[in-house]
Write an enzyme that holds these catalytic residues in place. Structure first.
Site, PDB file in Angstrom:
ATOM      1  N   GLU A   1     -11.279  -0.047   5.826  1.00 35.05           N
ATOM      2  CA  GLU A   1     -10.052   0.746   5.898  1.00 35.05           C
ATOM      3  C   GLU A   1     -10.134   1.767   7.031  1.00 35.05           C
ATOM      4  O   GLU A   1     -11.150   2.439   7.211  1.00 35.05           O
ATOM      5  CB  GLU A   1      -9.842   1.466   4.566  1.00 35.05           C
ATOM      6  CG  GLU A   1      -8.647   2.383   4.521  1.00 35.05           C
ATOM      7  CD  GLU A   1      -8.497   3.091   3.187  1.00 35.05           C
ATOM      8  OE1 GLU A   1      -7.441   3.716   2.976  1.00 35.05           O
ATOM      9  OE2 GLU A   1      -9.432   3.013   2.344  1.00 35.05           O
TER      10      GLU A   1
ATOM     11  N   LYS B   1       0.059   0.708   4.643  1.00 39.59           N
ATOM     12  CA  LYS B   1      -0.177   1.014   3.231  1.00 39.59           C
ATOM     13  C   LYS B   1       1.073   1.617   2.596  1.00 39.59           C
ATOM     14  O   LYS B   1       1.657   2.569   3.118  1.00 39.59           O
ATOM     15  CB  LYS B   1      -1.367   1.972   3.096  1.00 39.59           C
ATOM     16  CG  LYS B   1      -1.801   2.218   1.659  1.00 39.59           C
ATOM     17  CD  LYS B   1      -3.027   3.113   1.601  1.00 39.59           C
ATOM     18  CE  LYS B   1      -3.463   3.345   0.148  1.00 39.59           C
ATOM     19  NZ  LYS B   1      -4.631   4.240   0.053  1.00 39.59           N
TER      20      LYS B   1
ATOM     21  N   CYS C   1      -7.160  -0.346  -0.032  1.00 36.08           N
ATOM     22  CA  CYS C   1      -7.684   0.647  -0.971  1.00 36.08           C
ATOM     23  C   CYS C   1      -6.858   0.709  -2.259  1.00 36.08           C
ATOM     24  O   CYS C   1      -6.789  -0.265  -2.994  1.00 36.08           O
ATOM     25  CB  CYS C   1      -7.750   2.003  -0.266  1.00 36.08           C
ATOM     26  SG  CYS C   1      -8.771   3.241  -1.092  1.00 36.08           S
TER      27      CYS C   1
END
Length: 365
Positions: free
Chosen positions: A45, A130, A164
């Site tokens: 990430e 994200k 994540c």
């Protein structure tokens, strides 16, 4: 489509807050993995330029310089750094999944936590932002959109990725399942502290447990005991559940915390010892693989000088590249039992709609 795919997960640290140097390091890792016959090469990430770990342990009022550096070193999806990674993928004929902090062309400080999957021809197959930054990540990144909720069909399998905490979102996960995902990439930071580790500084919860109220301590939940976030257990739990439900392979690729990250995140803090110890002693993320039942799938490392393979369940404390060979036909058997987007789903009862539009701040006509 080949049924056997070699995956390389790079358990690596960036050159902290240096987009140029981290890009160069990424290309070296791609070259190393490709020389070891990897088909799909995965990075953690926000690998370029870094993950904003300072936001976990420092007050926002102390972080202006760090945010400025993060904004300056974040990169454009159509910029030189991504172009260099694309060129390497094309030259070597490999797929690359790369996490990076993306900046907007229309703002000097709007950033997203993003990921691209790059094809063997160097083209960007998936560009994902994200959906929602998690907890203190909101101090750095803006919410993304549904544009990148895509599984790309490649010669090495149907590949998807979530970043994540998105791997906690059952709707996002089902969206990937519903596209026939065979290899699911989940990318993670090196650490993600939610509390100061015990002994670094007193907290109300730890005082309650470790002070006068010790009776029944063993029966208290980890939350009640004030335990810091367990990166290995938390990440594996979520990824394993998805692998079991989707009958796909899981690639958990976590970052590695370098000494330069601790130094940079500590500099200028009003409590440098607490920040330094908090980073040093927080649970480290682990890079590992899971099979289509959610069971740990042991990988291996390859010695750069001898070429000898060594079995490894995971990588955590040291940098390296973890490899695994997966047979995509293993995704079939479990679908007999639970095909959640097919024969085991009630499409007449449930309906999910996903908006993939990528919005702009203004529309000119």
């Amino acid at each position: 489509m080949s049924t056997v795919t070699r995956i390389a997960a790079c358990h690596a640290s960036p050159v902290f807050l240096s987009a140029k140097e981290t890009t160069a390091k990424a290309i070296l890792l791609i070259q190393e993995a490709a020389s070891n016959k990897a088909n799909l090469i995965v990075f953690p990430e926000s690998y370029i330029p870094a993950f904003p770990i300072w936001s976990a342990l420092r007050a926002p009022s102390e972080n202006h310089d760090l945010f400025k550096k993060m904004a300056t070193e974040s990169i454009y999806v159509d910029g030189d750094e991504i172009d260099s990674i694309r060129a390497a993928a094309k030259q070597l004929g490999v797929l690359v999944s790369l996490g990076f902090s993306e900046k907007a062309r229309y703002s000097s400080a709007t950033l997203w936590n993003s990921n691209v999957i790059i094809g063997t021809d160097g083209e960007i197959l998936v560009h994902h932002r994200k959906l929602m930054p998690t907890f203190y990540e909101k101090l750095t990144w803006a919410p993304g959109d549904g544009h990148g909720l895509r599984v790309t069909e490649t010669q090495f399998g149907k590949v998807g990725t979530l970043i994540c905490g998105e791997n906690t979102n059952p709707l996002a996960l089902y969206t990937m399942t519903a596209q026939g995902e065979q290899i699911h990439i989940s990318s993670w930071p090196a650490i993600w502290p939610t509390r100061l580790p015990e002994g670094v500084a007193p907290t109300s919860s730890s005082e309650a447990v470790n002070g006068d109220r010790t009776e029944g301590k063993a029966s208290l939940s980890s939350v009640a005991r004030g335990v810091n976030y367990d990166n290995v257990a938390a990440n594996r739990t979520r990824a394993a559940a998805h692998c079991f439900e989707a009958k796909c392979f899981g690639v958990l690729c976590a970052g590695h915390l370098g000494a330069d990250a601790i130094e940079a995140a500590t500099y200028g803090s009003s409590t440098p010892e607490i920040v330094s110890q908090g980073l040093e002693r927080s649970s480290r993320g682990a890079t590992m693989f899971l099979d289509t039942t959610g069971t740990l799938l042991p990988g291996f490392t390859i010695d750069a000088e001898t070429g000898v393979q060594e079995r490894k369940d995971l990588l955590q404390k040291k940098e390296g590249i973890l490899y695994v060979d997966v047979n995509l036909e293993d995704c079939i058997e479990g679908k007999q039992y639970h095909d959640l987007a097919g024969g085991y789903q009630r499409l007449d009862v449930f309906e999910l709609k996903v908006d993939r539009r990528r919005r702009q701040p203004v529309l000119f006509e």
